[in-house]
Every structure is written in structure tokens, then in C-alpha cells.
Scaffold this motif. Structure first.
Motif, short mmCIF file in Angstrom:
data_model
loop_
_atom_site.label_atom_id
_atom_site.label_comp_id
_atom_site.label_asym_id
_atom_site.label_seq_id
_atom_site.Cartn_x
_atom_site.Cartn_y
_atom_site.Cartn_z
N SER A 107 0.74 -0.87 0.13
CA SER A 107 0.13 -0.15 -0.27
C SER A 107 0.62 0.98 0.14
O SER A 107 0.42 2.44 -0.49
N VAL A 108 1.96 1.29 0.58
CA VAL A 108 2.77 2.27 0.70
C VAL A 108 3.82 2.69 -0.22
O VAL A 108 3.23 3.86 -0.89
N CYS A 109 3.80 1.13 -0.61
CA CYS A 109 4.85 1.64 -2.58
C CYS A 109 3.79 1.91 -3.63
O CYS A 109 4.03 2.49 -4.57
N LEU A 110 2.86 1.22 -3.15
CA LEU A 110 1.37 2.46 -4.59
C LEU A 110 0.82 3.72 -4.60
O LEU A 110 1.41 4.62 -5.13
N VAL A 111 0.94 3.86 -2.95
CA VAL A 111 0.76 5.53 -2.83
C VAL A 111 1.94 6.46 -3.09
O VAL A 111 1.24 7.31 -4.06
N PHE A 112 2.58 6.16 -2.50
CA PHE A 112 4.25 6.96 -2.76
C PHE A 112 5.06 5.81 -4.24
O PHE A 112 6.05 6.20 -4.34
N SER A 113 4.33 5.79 -5.30
CA SER A 113 4.88 5.24 -6.45
C SER A 113 5.26 6.69 -7.05
O SER A 113 3.96 7.83 -6.85
N PRO A 114 5.94 6.90 -7.69
CA PRO A 114 6.57 8.44 -8.63
C PRO A 114 5.30 8.61 -9.45
O PRO A 114 4.75 9.92 -9.74
N ALA A 115 4.35 7.53 -10.04
CA ALA A 115 3.11 8.16 -10.58
C ALA A 115 2.12 9.15 -10.57
O ALA A 115 1.26 9.71 -11.53
N LEU A 116 2.07 7.63 -9.08
CA LEU A 116 0.81 8.68 -8.23
C LEU A 116 1.37 9.58 -8.22
O LEU A 116 0.49 10.88 -7.89
N GLN A 117 2.74 10.03 -7.16
CA GLN A 117 2.91 10.69 -6.65
C GLN A 117 3.13 12.56 -8.12
O GLN A 117 2.71 14.29 -8.15
N TRP A 118 3.65 11.97 -8.93
CA TRP A 118 3.78 13.40 -10.08
C TRP A 118 2.59 13.42 -11.20
O TRP A 118 2.36 14.21 -11.09
N TRP A 119 1.75 12.68 -10.32
CA TRP A 119 0.36 13.18 -11.26
C TRP A 119 -0.60 13.37 -10.04
O TRP A 119 -1.98 12.71 -10.49
N PHE A 120 -0.14 14.02 -9.30
CA PHE A 120 -1.09 13.53 -7.87
C PHE A 120 -2.19 14.86 -7.56
O PHE A 120 -3.99 14.32 -8.09
N ALA A 121 -2.20 15.68 -8.80
CA ALA A 121 -3.22 16.85 -8.87
C ALA A 121 -4.84 16.70 -10.04
O ALA A 121 -5.30 16.18 -9.16
N PRO A 122 -3.36 16.46 -11.42
CA PRO A 122 -4.57 16.30 -12.00
C PRO A 122 -5.78 14.45 -11.61
O PRO A 122 -5.84 14.06 -10.91
N HIS A 123 -6.63 14.24 -12.91
CA HIS A 123 -7.39 13.23 -12.70
C HIS A 123 -6.68 11.88 -12.20
O HIS A 123 -7.72 11.07 -11.94
N MET A 124 -5.66 12.35 -12.60
CA MET A 124 -5.06 10.22 -13.12
C MET A 124 -5.05 9.96 -11.29
O MET A 124 -5.83 8.63 -10.99
N TYR A 125 -5.39 10.28 -10.03
CA TYR A 125 -4.55 10.12 -8.77
C TYR A 125 -5.96 9.63 -8.34
O TYR A 125 -5.97 8.67 -8.29
N GLN A 126 -6.82 10.75 -8.94
CA GLN A 126 -8.15 10.21 -8.12
C GLN A 126 -8.86 8.78 -9.36
O GLN A 126 -10.15 7.82 -8.54
N VAL A 127 -8.81 8.92 -10.92
CA VAL A 127 -9.17 7.24 -11.18
C VAL A 127 -8.83 6.44 -10.45
O VAL A 127 -9.30 5.13 -10.92
N PHE A 128 -7.54 6.32 -10.04
CA PHE A 128 -6.30 5.04 -9.72
C PHE A 128 -7.40 4.76 -8.28
O PHE A 128 -7.50 3.77 -7.87
N PHE A 129 -7.57 5.59 -7.90
CA PHE A 129 -8.03 5.64 -6.13
C PHE A 129 -9.54 5.18 -6.12
O PHE A 129 -10.39 3.60 -5.63
N TRP A 130 -9.97 5.42 -7.43
CA TRP A 130 -11.80 5.16 -7.23
C TRP A 130 -11.62 3.58 -8.17
O TRP A 130 -12.49 2.73 -7.65
N ALA A 131 -10.96 3.69 -8.55
CA ALA A 131 -10.75 2.51 -9.19
C ALA A 131 -10.78 1.11 -8.07
O ALA A 131 -11.48 0.30 -8.58
N SER A 132 -9.88 1.51 -7.29
CA SER A 132 -9.29 0.46 -6.62
C SER A 132 -10.48 0.09 -5.26
O SER A 132 -10.61 -0.64 -4.93
N THR A 133 -10.87 1.56 -5.36
CA THR A 133 -11.99 1.47 -3.57
C THR A 133 -13.82 0.86 -4.58
O THR A 133 -13.66 0.07 -3.91
N LEU A 134 -13.21 0.88 -5.59
CA LEU A 134 -14.74 0.59 -6.61
C LEU A 134 -13.93 -1.13 -6.12
O LEU A 134 -15.42 -2.05 -6.16
N PHE A 135 -13.00 -1.82 -6.40
CA PHE A 135 -12.89 -3.05 -6.15
C PHE A 135 -12.63 -3.54 -4.71
O PHE A 135 -13.62 -4.57 -4.73
#
Length: 704
Positions: A218-246
Motif C-alpha cells: 500500500s505504501v509502495c503504491l501511494v508513493f509511487s512516482p506515477a501517483l505522486q507526479w500526477w497527484f493533482a490531475p484526474h489520474m490519481y483520483q481515477v486510480f483511487f476510485w478504481a481501487s476503491t470500487l474493487f
């Protein structure tokens, strides 16, 4: 004798693990202190981590009990942490960039306590923050005329805070509605990080059933470069909500107790709404399909735990009706805005057929350890960011792992799904689909496949790690060693020349050889009794590549602590609702918007035809402004014309006569520009109200 050998082995592995952890902490501390601006706090953080890790020598069991306590009471602990962080107004925004451009009106205010705002994060501080902050002056309405004449839909606009039913799917924005901008900004950042850590843990618990591995993943996922560099736009929230839906979808069907059934019914509504209103099809389609397949596979795997009753059909109906009603209302209200967005030249309806991704995208980019500290020569830190994974290694190993697990009558349904999905993603990335197949399979939407592949490979990595350890007694080490060597050779060969495009000479040669060698070598230990030595090394890599991307900031003073803003607000107070235009800049208009001033050339997500029809009634120049648009405006004695700077930015050379068409009464302009001469030339009377020394701009009042 065997017990003595095993005891010595475990003891030596423990000491080596502690030593590797201490070396990693020491290296990170010194590296960050040397290469990251404003990083003095790393000495404190590093010292604390070093002491805690070293204490494992004597207090291993006590620290393990503490970890178990934290996992068990994770929701209470994170709630307290969230309240504390929000109370202290902590956030990770790059709004500090404004301080470097406009100076500080009050120089004693210190907002960035660790790291510095990043210019490359303009999507965050130059677009999202102004849109979010402006909403308090728009009474959190759905449509805003603060950056356009015909209005902008503020949910389409970066999913800004809007006071309507879709808020049930946007808990990260509740702080803006309840407490205003400064607290809202802190709420937004901390909720996103903490909530994803919790969701990530639950997701990996479903996949692996290993609580320690799940916490680490979980720590590795949230603090991955992909999510941290794209934290503000839609990308982060899509990954979050897709994981939450699962997670929510799985427990929706698995839960037995009444209170859990009620809880996950409510959360299902929230997750569905949150996922849909994220409005980023290039990730939503792919991640939605991925997580749906995984959920079905996990439910099949755990079908003995299902407890479906007739009352559960009512729960499904409730979710469909309520979520459908909320989304239906949103789609009806936003129909015009969505049509305008889909009809834009950029981003518009892009069709992706794949086949244009480099082979290097199949591996974790070794440059990720450099991007928080040094910008690459080509592309940018956001575009080359990725997830940290060992996808290729476990793809090569999976046929053998599958054979052993099936032989021992274990479940491989999740692994099969991830393996097949990865192969399809790789085929799309490297070879590509014909257009007709891309459309039928919905892959035509997937122009961010490198992120989707990285996420899938990340999930596959941790599922495989658990399965390898679970069936370790039956797996031959020689096969793992052979495949591991092949993986390392492929990794090094792939990046042998790739890095020359991003980092210069010796750095590229060293980084792109050493990192694949180190990560590849330690990944082989996952197949042996020495697996624990992998985690301090990979953990150090996670810290170095992802945890220093964003600064640590207190409050939001960097949005308003500028003399230019103070003067503009005084003028706006005297002349409320008047329209402004900011010339010769792409920053000032968005900064003023964030402070509640109506600025017509702030960013538009789709064309503001109320503005463009007045100066281009025949739509001759439509290709230039029919897009998501950053607007740089300069006055010219010639007829108004346009020039495209990039797919999302254009320069508008505006004839002064068109200022009156837009009913602009205030300008900001560079003092060295020809603005005043052109106003004189066209007989437009004006007064200079203020000259800002920090940004070299002046505020001009027009009097037609």
C-alpha cells in the motif's frame, strides 16, 4: 542440528536486513540533504528512522507488536493523524512557485517547510488551485463565469468543489465546502493520501491475504512516482476510485453482518459516483475493466464465503437507483459541457491504437531516483513517471509458478487474469491494434496505457511475491535464478542507450546499469530464504523515488501573500464583478482567479464561445481555441489573430478594439510591453493604478 542452523540463518538475515535498512536510510538522508532544496528536516526524519530500524536488534518483537497494533487500529490512528494534519494546515501543493514570481508581501511568512514547489506541476498550482479556490467566490455553483463569458462547468473543470449531489463521491473536497480554501487544500491532500493507503491495504489483503505484505504494498503504491507526479490531475483520483470500487464491490458481496452490508451499500454509491465524475476516459475505461475482472476473479476464488440472500437484490437496486439518479442528474445538467469537451480539437476524441511505446516502458525506469532532484533533458518528470514493479520478471516466471501451484491444487485465477491482461497490454503497447479492433475492445480510449500497464504489473508483482513465498517449498531455486539472470540482462540491455535522451553522459551510464543490477539482484532473493533482504532495499527505492516529489507546505499564503494580489483585491472591492485581462503572462490570470477576480483569459477546459464569437463570429480561427486552453494574450495593432504554442496553449494577438467587445475594464501588463502605446494609438483612455516591482507588471484601468 537443523534447528541450530535455522536459528543462525534467521539471526544473520535479521542483522543483514537491519544493516541494509540503515544503509538505505543513511544514503537517502545524505542524498536528499545534498540535492533537494530546503531539505534540512530530512536530518531529523532520517535520524528517527535510523534509530527505529536499529532498535530492531533488541526490540524486534515489541516493534512487531506495535506494527500489529497500528494495522489493527489503522482507521482510528489515521483519523487522528488526518485531523492533526488538517488542523496544522499541512499540504503538498506547489503553490510556492508563485512566491518565486511575485515575491512575498510579508517576507516573514514561511509556508514551505520541506522541499520546494515544482514549476512542472503547473496543472496543479496554475489550473487546479485557481479553479478550486475560485469556487468559494462562486458559491460553489456548477457553472462559473469567473473565467469565461459563457460559463465553465466546474465539475468538468478539474472536478472542482460544487455544492450538489455528486459530493457524495468527492469526500476529498468536503473540506472546501465546510471550512474554506486553506483548510480545504489541506483536507484534499491528506484525505487523498491517507484514504488511498487504507484502500490499498484492503485491496492487497483481498489479493494476498498477507497483512504485512499488504501494508508494505500500500505504501509502495501511494508513493509511487506515477501517483505522486500526477497527484493533482484526474489520474490519481481515477486510480483511487478504481481501487476503491474493487474493494467495496468485493465486500459488497462477501460481507455477512448487517452493519457491513449497510456500510458497503453506502460506499458503493459513493465509489460509483466518484469514479464516473472523475471524467478521464483514457484511464477510466482501462482501470474500470481491470478492477471489474479482478473483483470477479476474487469472488470466484472465495465463492465459499459468499452469503447472498434475497434482501441483497434490494441492496443492488438501491445502489443502482441512487447512484444512477445522481449521475443522471449530473449528465443532464452537464450535457452541453460534455459535448463541447468531446468536440474539442484537444483533448477531444483521441483514438489510440498502440504500437508506439518503447520496450523500456515494460520496466521500472531507473531514472525515477533522479527525477525528484534533477529535471531530465527531454520530456518532463511527470511524463516519464511510472510505477515501481517487477512485472517482466514475474511474467517470465509465471508459467512455472502456475504449474507448481496447480499441481498443489492452489488457486491461480487471480494470477491468470493478471498474466493475460498484462500480455494483452504489452501487445497493445509494442505491436498495437488495428483501429477497428481498438474501437471494439475500447482500447481506443487508452492513450495512457503505460500507466495502466505499470499499475497492473504492480498488482501482479505483489500477488506473485505472496504466491512464491506460500509455495516456496515446492519451487526450484535454479529456475528462479535462471529467470532472474535473464530478467537482469533484459533490464540492462533495454536501458543501455535509453537514458541518454534524459540524463547526461556518466549519470545515464551509471544509473541505467547500476539500478537494474541492484533491483534485479535483490528481486531474485524473493525466491530464496533470504527474501526479507529484498524489502529494505526496495523500501529505500520507494522512499527515494516517490516521497520527495511534493513539498511539505503549511497553509495557502503563497496564493495571496503578494503585493500585486493585495492591490488587485482592493481594486476589485471598489469595482466588483468587473472583467480583467492579464497580458504577456500565463500565470497572473490564474493567480488572480484564485483570489476571486474575474479574469477572462484564465484556463478554459472547453471553448468559451461567448468570448470567441465576439471577436471571431465566423469561427475562422476556431481550431486555435476549440481546445483545453492556456491563453497568452498580447496586444497588437494588426487584426486579432492566433498562434498555437502547444496542443493546450495558444497566443492570442488581440487588437485593442476587441477589449471593449469583451467589456474588459482592467488589465495587467508587463511594464516593458507596448500596451500603453497601443491604447494611446486606438484612443482608449486609461489610468495606471499600480506598478508591481516583483513581477514587473502594472495594473491598468480602462475608460472607454
Amino acid at each position: 542440528m537443523e534447528k541450530i542452523v535455522n536459528s543462525l540463518f534467521l539471526k544473520n538475515q535479521k542483522y543483514l536486513s537491519i544493516l541494509l535498512g540503515d544503509l538505505g536510510i543513511l544514503f537517502i538522508t545524505l542524498f536528499v540533504k545534498k540535492y533537494l532544496q530546503n531539505s534540512e528536516l530530512i536530518l531529523l526524519f532520517g535520524s528517527i528512522l535510523f534509530i527505529i530500524n536499529t532498535l530492531r536488534i533488541w526490540f524486534e518483537q515489541q516493534l512487531k507488536k506495535l506494527l500489529n497494533f497500528m494495522i489493527r487500529y489503522r482507521y482510528l490512528i489515521t483519523l487522528i493523524l488526518f485531523i492533526l494534519l488538517v488542523f496544522c494546515r499541512i499540504n503538498g501543493s506547489s503553490i510556492g512557485v508563485f512566491d518565486t514570481i511575485y515575491g512575498k508581501e510579508n517576507g516573514n511568512v514561511i509556508s514551505e517547510i520541506f522541499g520546494k514547489g515544482r514549476i512542472i506541476r503547473s496543472d496543479e498550482y496554475r489550473v487546479q488551485i485557481p479553479y478550486f479556490f475560485s469556487q468559494i467566490y462562486n458559491n460553489f455553483g456548477l457553472d462559473s463565469h469567473m473565467m469565461s463569458l459563457s460559463g465553465q462547468n466546474m465539475i468538468i473543470g478539474y472536478n472542482s468543489p460544487v455544492l450538489d449531489l455528486t459530493l457524495i463521491g468527492k469526500p476529498d473536497l468536503w473540506g472546501y465546502i465546510l471550512f474554506g480554501n486553506e483548510v480545504g487544500l489541506s483536507w484534499y491532500w491528506n484525505f487523498r493520501i491517507i484514504a488511498f493507503l487504507l484502500v490499498g491495504y484492503e485491496m492487497f489483503m483481498i489479493l494476498t491475504r498477507n497483512k504485512y505484505l499488504s501494508a508494505f504494498a500500500s505504501v509502495c503504491l501511494v508513493f509511487s512516482p506515477a501517483l505522486q507526479w500526477w497527484f493533482a490531475p484526474h489520474m490519481y483520483q481515477v486510480f483511487f476510485w478504481a481501487s476503491t470500487l474493487f474493494v467495496v464491490g468485493y465486500y459488497f458481496f462477501i460481507s455477512h453482518s448487517i452493519w457491513k452490508k449497510v456500510l458497503f451499500t453506502v460506499l458503493s454509491i459513493s465509489a460509483l459516483v466518484g469514479f464516473v465524475v472523475s471524467i478521464f476516459p483514457s484511464l477510466q475505461v482501462s482501470l474500470g475493466l481491470l478492477m471489474l475482472v479482478l473483483m470477479i476473479c476474487c469472488l470466484i476464488r472465495d465463492r465459499k464465503e459468499l452469503n447472498w440472500k434475497n434482501i441483497d437484490y434490494l441492496r443492488v437496486a438501491i445502489v443502482v437507483v441512487i447512484a444512477g439518479g445522481i449521475l443522471g442528474k449530473f449528465l443532464i445538467e452537464s450535457k452541453t459541457a460534455i459535448q463541447l469537451l468531446n468536440s474539442t480539437v484537444y483533448p477531444g476524441k483521441r483514438i489510440s491504437t498502440g504500437g508506439d511505446y518503447p520496450f523500456a516502458n515494460l520496466f521500472t525506469d531507473p531514472a525515477m531516483m533522479l527525477t525528484p532532484f534533477q529535471a531530465p533533458k527531454a520530456m518532463n518528470e511527470c511524463e516519464i513517471s511510472c510505477f515501481n514493479h517487477f512485472g517482466v520478471l514475474f511474467i517470465l516466471y509465471y508459467p512455472y509458478l502456475y504449474y507448481v501451484v496447480k499441481k498443489k491444487r492452489g488457486s491461480t485465477i487471480v494470477g491468470n487474469a493478471l498474466f493475460i491482461i498484462l500480455l494483452i497490454e504489452i501487445f497493445f503497447m509494442i505491436i498495437g491494434f488495428p483501429a477497428w479492433l481498438a474501437k471494439i475492445t475500447l482500447f481506443s480510449y487508452m492513450n495512457r496505457m503505460v500507466l495502466v500497464y505499470g499499475f497492473t504489473a504492480f498488482l501482479f508483482t505483489f500477488w506473485s511475491i505472496q504466491m512464491v513465498w506460500e509455495y516456496r517449498k515446492y519451487l526450484r531455486k535454479s529456475i528462479a535464478l535462471m529467470i532472474g539472470v535473464v530478467y537482469i540482462c533484459l533490464y540492462i540491455a533495454t536501458y543501455r542507450n535509453y537514458g541518454l535522451n534524459f540524463y547526461s553522459g556518466r549519470i545515464s551510464s551509471l544509473i541505467y546499469f547500476l539500478i537494474p543490477l541492484i533491483l534485479g539482484t535483490f528481486s531474485i532473493l524473493l525466491f530464496t530464504r533470504w527474501r526479507k533482504l529484498f524489502f529494505p532495499v526496495f523500501g529505500s527505492w520507494i522512499i527515494l523515488t516517490g516521497m520527495f516529489v511534493n513539498p511539505i507546505v503549511i497553509g495557502a499564503e503563497s496564493v495571496k501573500n503578494h503585493a500585486l494580489v493585495s492591490e488587485a483585491l482592493k481594486i476589485n472591492y471598489k469595482f466588483p464583478g468587473e472583467k480583467w485581462l492579464c497580458l504577456n503572462t500565463s500565470f497572473t490570470q490564474n493567480l488572480l482567479l484564485a483570489n476571486g477576480i474575474t479574469v477572462l483569459n484564465a484556463v478554459n477546459f472547453y471553448p468559451d464561445y461567448g468570448k470567441w464569437d465576439l471577436i471571431d463570429p465566423e469561427h475562422i480561427q476556431e481550431d486555435y481555441y476549440n481546445r483545453y486552453l492556456h491563453m497568452l494574450i498580447e496586444l497588437t495593432p494588426d487584426p486579432t489573430s492566433f498562434s498555437l504554442n502547444s496542443p493546450d496553449a495558444a497566443t492570442i494577438y488581440l487588437n485593442p478594439q476587441d477589449l471593449k467587445k469583451w467589456q474588459v475594464h482592467f488589465l495587467t501588463a508587463n511594464i516593458n510591453s507596448n500596451t500603453k502605446e497601443l491604447l494611446d494609438q486606438y484612443g482608449i483612455r486609461y489610468d495606471i493604478l499600480y506598478i508591481d516591482q516583483a513581477s514587473n507588471e502594472e495594473i491598468i484601468k480602462l475608460d472607454y
